[in-house]
Design an enzyme around this catalytic site. Structure first.
Site, short mmCIF file in Angstrom:
data_model
loop_
_atom_site.label_atom_id
_atom_site.label_comp_id
_atom_site.label_asym_id
_atom_site.label_seq_id
_atom_site.Cartn_x
_atom_site.Cartn_y
_atom_site.Cartn_z
N SER A 59 0.82 -1.22 0.00
CA SER A 59 0.00 0.00 0.00
C SER A 59 0.85 1.26 0.00
CB SER A 59 -0.92 0.02 1.23
OG SER A 59 -1.81 -1.06 1.19
N GLU A 60 1.91 1.24 0.75
CA GLU A 60 2.73 2.44 0.93
C GLU A 60 3.64 2.73 -0.27
OE1 GLU A 60 2.64 4.76 3.09
OE2 GLU A 60 1.65 3.94 4.84
N SER A 61 4.34 1.71 -0.76
CA SER A 61 5.37 1.98 -1.77
C SER A 61 5.31 1.07 -2.99
CB SER A 61 6.75 1.82 -1.13
OG SER A 61 6.99 0.45 -0.81
#
Length: 187
Positions: A59-61
């Site tokens: 989700s983040e990167s």
């Protein structure tokens, strides 16, 4: 080609695609595991669900270790530099160099330690942990205290910040996907 032959061919292609999508190989291609060794090590060290770590990284990167957000969060788990400094001190980590947030191993350890910290703070509740990972524990605790949100998965739509609401939904979705696809492989 006649209309009925085109319809049959179209139906055949749809069925083939459906069966291909439901194979483990395709699901693993769609939801890869990168940095498996590092994730398992951090998961074991800090007692955090490896599927949650995978979901946060995805989700983040999107598994890009050099990713930097508009707000300045860095690396695989998109950790803010100030938060990272605090975690390094609290966790007694020994990063090498000033660009340690770009190092996948260090970033995973820092992010996973923080998830462990949030897990203790929110008594193991993954929904609150995920919300706090995005919005910060102060915001989440405030929402809970003011009864703006009760912290339950069923009431995610009540999270006051749209970004956090979508983030929690996305991380939970990826968590469930990874867990279903790789069940018992990472444990």
């Amino acid at each position: 080609m006649t209309r009925s032959k085109r319809a049959f061919l179209f139906l055949f292609v749809l069925m083939a695609v459906f069966f291909l999508i439901n194979t483990p190989m395709v699901w693993k291609w769609m939801y890869p595991i990168k940095y498996e060794k590092e994730i398992l090590e951090a998961s074991s060290r800090y007692q955090v669900d490896p599927y949650l770590i995978l979901a946060v990284i995805r989700s983040e990167s999107g598994f890009q270790p050099d990713r930097v957000s508009k707000k300045g969060a860095i690396g695989l788990m998109q950790v803010m530099p100030e938060t990272a400094e605090w975690i390094v001190e609290q966790a007694n980590l020994q990063p090498s160099g000033e660009n340690y947030l770009y190092d996948p191993v260090m970033n995973i350890h820092i992010g996973t330690w923080y998830l462990s910290f949030l897990e203790k703070r929110y008594e193991g509740d993954p929904v609150k942990m995920i919300a706090a990972y995005n919005a910060g524990p102060g915001k989440v605790s405030s929402w809970l205290a003011k009864e703006q949100w009760n912290g339950k998965r069923e009431t995610i739509e009540d999270i006051p910040f749209g970004e956090t609401r979508l983030y929690v939904q996305r991380v939970l979705y990826y968590h469930d996907r990874y867990q279903n696809i790789y069940s018992n492989m990472l444990e």
